[in-house]
Design an enzyme around this catalytic site. Structure first.
Site, PDB file in Angstrom:
ATOM      1  N   ARG A 112       8.226  19.181  23.260  1.00 60.15           N
ATOM      2  CA  ARG A 112       7.707  18.134  23.443  1.00 60.15           C
ATOM      3  C   ARG A 112       6.187  18.116  23.781  1.00 60.15           C
ATOM      4  O   ARG A 112       5.725  16.887  24.537  1.00 60.15           O
ATOM      5  CB  ARG A 112       8.403  17.222  24.384  1.00 60.15           C
ATOM      6  CG  ARG A 112       9.989  16.542  24.235  1.00 60.15           C
ATOM      7  CD  ARG A 112      10.238  15.480  25.178  1.00 60.15           C
ATOM      8  NE  ARG A 112      11.935  15.190  24.911  1.00 60.15           N
ATOM      9  CZ  ARG A 112      12.800  15.882  25.496  1.00 60.15           C
ATOM     10  NH1 ARG A 112      12.553  16.699  26.504  1.00 60.15           N
ATOM     11  NH2 ARG A 112      14.096  15.653  25.417  1.00 60.15           N
ATOM     12  N   LYS A 133      -4.944  12.846  15.846  1.00 54.39           N
ATOM     13  CA  LYS A 133      -4.158  12.253  14.930  1.00 54.39           C
ATOM     14  C   LYS A 133      -3.511  13.631  14.415  1.00 54.39           C
ATOM     15  O   LYS A 133      -4.253  14.449  13.799  1.00 54.39           O
ATOM     16  CB  LYS A 133      -4.627  11.225  14.125  1.00 54.39           C
ATOM     17  CG  LYS A 133      -4.791   9.719  14.387  1.00 54.39           C
ATOM     18  CD  LYS A 133      -5.511   9.043  13.571  1.00 54.39           C
ATOM     19  CE  LYS A 133      -4.951   8.623  12.109  1.00 54.39           C
ATOM     20  NZ  LYS A 133      -5.838   7.661  11.593  1.00 54.39           N
ATOM     21  N   GLU A 175     -16.383  12.439   3.531  1.00 56.31           N
ATOM     22  CA  GLU A 175     -16.294  12.030   5.090  1.00 56.31           C
ATOM     23  C   GLU A 175     -17.608  11.869   5.737  1.00 56.31           C
ATOM     24  O   GLU A 175     -18.006  11.058   6.574  1.00 56.31           O
ATOM     25  CB  GLU A 175     -15.187  12.654   5.698  1.00 56.31           C
ATOM     26  CG  GLU A 175     -13.793  12.653   5.339  1.00 56.31           C
ATOM     27  CD  GLU A 175     -13.151  11.240   5.697  1.00 56.31           C
ATOM     28  OE1 GLU A 175     -13.642  10.491   6.319  1.00 56.31           O
ATOM     29  OE2 GLU A 175     -12.096  11.198   5.192  1.00 56.31           O
ATOM     30  N   LYS A 215     -17.606   9.113  14.701  1.00 54.86           N
ATOM     31  CA  LYS A 215     -16.404   9.096  14.644  1.00 54.86           C
ATOM     32  C   LYS A 215     -15.558   9.222  16.286  1.00 54.86           C
ATOM     33  O   LYS A 215     -14.786   8.343  16.591  1.00 54.86           O
ATOM     34  CB  LYS A 215     -15.419  10.299  14.112  1.00 54.86           C
ATOM     35  CG  LYS A 215     -13.869  10.401  14.168  1.00 54.86           C
ATOM     36  CD  LYS A 215     -13.355  10.920  13.240  1.00 54.86           C
ATOM     37  CE  LYS A 215     -11.621  10.741  13.350  1.00 54.86           C
ATOM     38  NZ  LYS A 215     -11.058  11.383  12.333  1.00 54.86           N
ATOM     39  N   GLU A 225      -5.540   3.066  17.021  1.00 57.89           N
ATOM     40  CA  GLU A 225      -5.584   2.319  16.057  1.00 57.89           C
ATOM     41  C   GLU A 225      -5.023   0.690  16.296  1.00 57.89           C
ATOM     42  O   GLU A 225      -4.586   0.529  15.069  1.00 57.89           O
ATOM     43  CB  GLU A 225      -4.721   2.914  14.939  1.00 57.89           C
ATOM     44  CG  GLU A 225      -5.606   3.907  14.051  1.00 57.89           C
ATOM     45  CD  GLU A 225      -4.954   4.446  12.900  1.00 57.89           C
ATOM     46  OE1 GLU A 225      -3.978   4.655  13.012  1.00 57.89           O
ATOM     47  OE2 GLU A 225      -5.652   4.932  12.052  1.00 57.89           O
ATOM     48  N   ARG A 229     -10.494   1.403  15.624  1.00 57.31           N
ATOM     49  CA  ARG A 229     -10.359   2.772  14.985  1.00 57.31           C
ATOM     50  C   ARG A 229      -9.834   2.531  13.338  1.00 57.31           C
ATOM     51  O   ARG A 229     -10.297   3.356  12.789  1.00 57.31           O
ATOM     52  CB  ARG A 229      -9.403   3.158  15.598  1.00 57.31           C
ATOM     53  CG  ARG A 229      -9.095   4.672  15.163  1.00 57.31           C
ATOM     54  CD  ARG A 229      -8.260   5.694  16.216  1.00 57.31           C
ATOM     55  NE  ARG A 229      -8.268   7.281  15.238  1.00 57.31           N
ATOM     56  CZ  ARG A 229      -7.721   8.136  15.955  1.00 57.31           C
ATOM     57  NH1 ARG A 229      -7.372   8.316  17.165  1.00 57.31           N
ATOM     58  NH2 ARG A 229      -7.678   9.293  15.524  1.00 57.31           N
ATOM     59  N   ASN A 233     -10.887   3.919   8.606  1.00 57.41           N
ATOM     60  CA  ASN A 233     -10.230   3.722   7.455  1.00 57.41           C
ATOM     61  C   ASN A 233     -11.071   3.389   6.410  1.00 57.41           C
ATOM     62  O   ASN A 233     -10.568   3.111   5.053  1.00 57.41           O
ATOM     63  CB  ASN A 233      -9.044   3.063   7.644  1.00 57.41           C
ATOM     64  CG  ASN A 233      -7.933   3.410   6.688  1.00 57.41           C
ATOM     65  OD1 ASN A 233      -7.870   4.419   6.294  1.00 57.41           O
ATOM     66  ND2 ASN A 233      -7.036   2.142   6.207  1.00 57.41           N
ATOM     67  N   HIS A 236     -10.600   4.341   2.735  1.00 62.31           N
ATOM     68  CA  HIS A 236      -9.310   5.071   2.414  1.00 62.31           C
ATOM     69  C   HIS A 236      -8.277   4.554   2.091  1.00 62.31           C
ATOM     70  O   HIS A 236      -7.038   5.009   1.524  1.00 62.31           O
ATOM     71  CB  HIS A 236      -8.735   5.600   3.846  1.00 62.31           C
ATOM     72  CG  HIS A 236      -9.905   6.836   4.387  1.00 62.31           C
ATOM     73  ND1 HIS A 236     -11.049   6.831   4.371  1.00 62.31           N
ATOM     74  CD2 HIS A 236      -9.329   8.030   4.622  1.00 62.31           C
ATOM     75  CE1 HIS A 236     -11.688   8.088   4.677  1.00 62.31           C
ATOM     76  NE2 HIS A 236     -10.532   8.888   5.081  1.00 62.31           N
ATOM     77  N   HIS A 240      -6.450   6.905  -0.528  1.00 61.27           N
ATOM     78  CA  HIS A 240      -5.160   7.409  -0.343  1.00 61.27           C
ATOM     79  C   HIS A 240      -4.324   7.265  -1.559  1.00 61.27           C
ATOM     80  O   HIS A 240      -3.760   8.252  -2.008  1.00 61.27           O
ATOM     81  CB  HIS A 240      -4.494   7.044   0.954  1.00 61.27           C
ATOM     82  CG  HIS A 240      -4.769   7.606   2.208  1.00 61.27           C
ATOM     83  ND1 HIS A 240      -4.942   6.651   3.337  1.00 61.27           N
ATOM     84  CD2 HIS A 240      -5.266   8.877   2.476  1.00 61.27           C
ATOM     85  CE1 HIS A 240      -5.185   7.699   4.467  1.00 61.27           C
ATOM     86  NE2 HIS A 240      -5.376   9.099   3.713  1.00 61.27           N
ATOM     87  N   HIS A 250      -8.947  15.059  -1.061  1.00 57.71           N
ATOM     88  CA  HIS A 250      -9.130  13.931  -0.245  1.00 57.71           C
ATOM     89  C   HIS A 250     -10.408  13.123  -0.135  1.00 57.71           C
ATOM     90  O   HIS A 250     -10.635  11.877  -0.518  1.00 57.71           O
ATOM     91  CB  HIS A 250      -8.657  14.180   1.337  1.00 57.71           C
ATOM     92  CG  HIS A 250      -8.858  13.280   2.310  1.00 57.71           C
ATOM     93  ND1 HIS A 250      -7.992  12.057   2.429  1.00 57.71           N
ATOM     94  CD2 HIS A 250      -9.880  12.812   3.244  1.00 57.71           C
ATOM     95  CE1 HIS A 250      -8.153  11.481   3.194  1.00 57.71           C
ATOM     96  NE2 HIS A 250      -9.315  11.631   3.833  1.00 57.71           N
TER      97      HIS A 250
END
Lengths: 349, 349
Positions: A112, A133, A175, A215, A225, A229, A233, A236, A240, A250
């Protein structure tokens, strides 16, 4: 160069420089009773006798997206447990964005949650290693299973970038370019001037640091998010979908997505915020395959975008668009409108 | 009866009563744009025409621990994604402790976290559904991969318990008994008096509520198990090893672990905190298989306990012991001492 995060608590340091890895890692390890290295197989093959010669008994991750399958997740966590990992151990994840995502998700979930350090080795990972993330891929899309789990440090040793193939530099630059757009027009102009003829590592360090700072601003203000945030994106949503459909690197796909974002932003605002011709020339000069946009299928792209986890609704697709350089807003574009934008963009190319 | 958590933020309500499920769920659903039900297959088979008749298109979880494999995790998350889950949807997990762990882990990780409600249907799950711990199993032990992810509510409809087989009631009673030990001697005496001849559901409600309150106290003070939350592990260190080795129901194994805890606590304190004979008679009367303790292998148990995720060190094993009813402390017992305690306990039986 050190950048410190600015959360209410649980802050960490991002170290950015050449040749800092071994010394920085040693300092962090001291506080833990044991350490487990997760290393991307390609990175390990390249650096096991040089930058990574100090790494003992690494757990080797399959290169790239292969490390982000369910099977790889099982393999990584079971190997850590086999080796007797405890909560007071440290995990060090060394590799590109995929290794960071996969290793980070293993660190987030084994027992965990165990402390970990991100060691990004690509230009692209200057982005993905920041912000906590982590994720693996689903059959329904990338990064759809994951967790928020902040690292204890990010050690970004730029020496790894010196052997980076040009196409990976190009991908990572997607990016870097996005972060410049998110900052302001001057940063975009300076970046484009510095790369007028060639995108190379030499001139990148200040833009990498500026990108990390940009960032950081977004992720510390809104870790999970729910608000701004989402602006990260930028480019993206379509990016994506293109990445998934064409298995394109990417950052290359993001650059195509950014071009669509510029197009849609101009349309929404009914004025030329972005001079599309100049951006198109710049992107094509550096080898970003804008011609792929001509081949995309509107309906297929919309289906793929509908599965994006940031999309809350199924009738409309959420997009980040811009009112100006550095000025994002979030909007839902309904299916008919979106189809029209994509068709028009295809015709314009 | 409603119990409200007492965290600094992100609080939720635990509803405990008979016949409350459908009405309570309806209230929560209203705030979400869609809902996905994850239901244990055995529970669904029993209640699909009664308590669960309002549940539309459930995703069926394999019964018990089978729902906590890597494969089941993949199946659950992929099915949620197949059905188009979004971040503003709600997941409702209906079943025993295993379903709650597995469904909770899926909720924690799909799209990096979606809101969920726990609907425990067993006595054992009055414990596991509280506190936000979710997990799946590893080949190296139970619950070794997971996340902390608080539910938005726990709806504990005691009507589910009315059809509970006696051995599941007995198993769940292990945690009820543990919570009484954690509270004080009077609670233990009252509980033992109420169950002098028979453990039955009739007398259980006040002890369930008291147990939930006791557990809440520990988990709100120390969510991530760095301090006193460990005390909830009372009886579980050896209990988990026995459960894993003998595939014994969790609460039964915990009761055996509690008996060992009493033995070791007496030894450590060099006085009779617990009257072992009376507890032994009580446990045996109700069918807890203390004779299994005679058959355990010291070395094997120690190896299994060494893999417990709460154990930080490999030379010694961390245990929660008691100085008195309601008075826990954490201690490390070295291998030789531990082996001696287990051998002596075996001889004493």
């Amino acid at each position: 160069m050190e950048i410190r995060t600015d959360y209410a608590d649980g802050n960490y340091t991002i170290h950015v420089d050449y040749g800092i890895l071994e010394a920085s890692i040693s300092e962090y390890i001291a506080a833990y009773s044991s350490v487990h290295f997760l290393v991307d197989q390609n990175v390990y093959a390249l650096y096991k006798d040089s930058l990574l010669s100090f790494v003992q008994h690494p757990i080797i991750l399959e290169g790239g997206e292969a490390s982000k399958s369910f099977d790889a997740f099982k393999h990584i966590t079971e190997t850590l447990l086999e080796r007797g990992i405890k909560r007071n151990h440290l995990i060090v994840v060394i590799g590109g964005g995929a290794a960071g995502d996969a290793g980070g998700f293993a660190a987030a979930t084994v027992l965990r949650g165990v402390d970990y350090i991100q060691v990004p080795t690509t230009l692209l990972a200057h982005d993905s290693s920041i912000g906590g993330k982590t994720a693996i891929n689903s059959g329904h899309g990338k990064n759809l299973i994951g967790a928020f789990h902040r690292p204890k440090a990010v050690i970004y040793d730029l020496s790894f970038l010196e052997t980076l193939p040009h196409h990976e530099l190009l991908s990572g630059f997607g990016e870097v370019f996005k972060h410049a757009l998110l900052k302001d027009e001057e940063t975009v102009r300076t970046l484009m001037d510095a790369t007028r003829t060639k995108i190379s590592l030499d001139m990148m360090k200040p833009f990498i640091i500026s990108g990390i700072e940009t960032k950081m601003h977004y992720v510390t203000t809104d870790e999970k998010e729910s608000g701004i945030r989402k602006f990260l994106n930028l480019g993206h949503t379509l990016g994506h979908a293109i990445e998934y459909k064409y298995r394109m690197p990417h950052g290359m796909a993001v650059m195509l997505g950014l071009y669509f974002m510029m197009y849609a932003s101009n349309e929404k605002a009914a004025r030329n915020i972005f001079d599309l011709d100049s951006f198109r020339q710049y992107f094509e000069l550096h080898g970003y395959p804008l011609e792929h946009l001509k081949a995309i299928d509107e309906v297929e792209m919309m289906t793929l975008m509908g599965k994006d986890k940031k999309n809350q609704s199924s009738d409309a697709t959420g997009f980040v668009l811009m009112n100006d350089f550095g000025q994002c807003y979030f909007t839902e574009i309904d299916s008919n409108q979106l189809k029209k934008y994509i068709s028009q963009l295809k015709e314009s190319l």
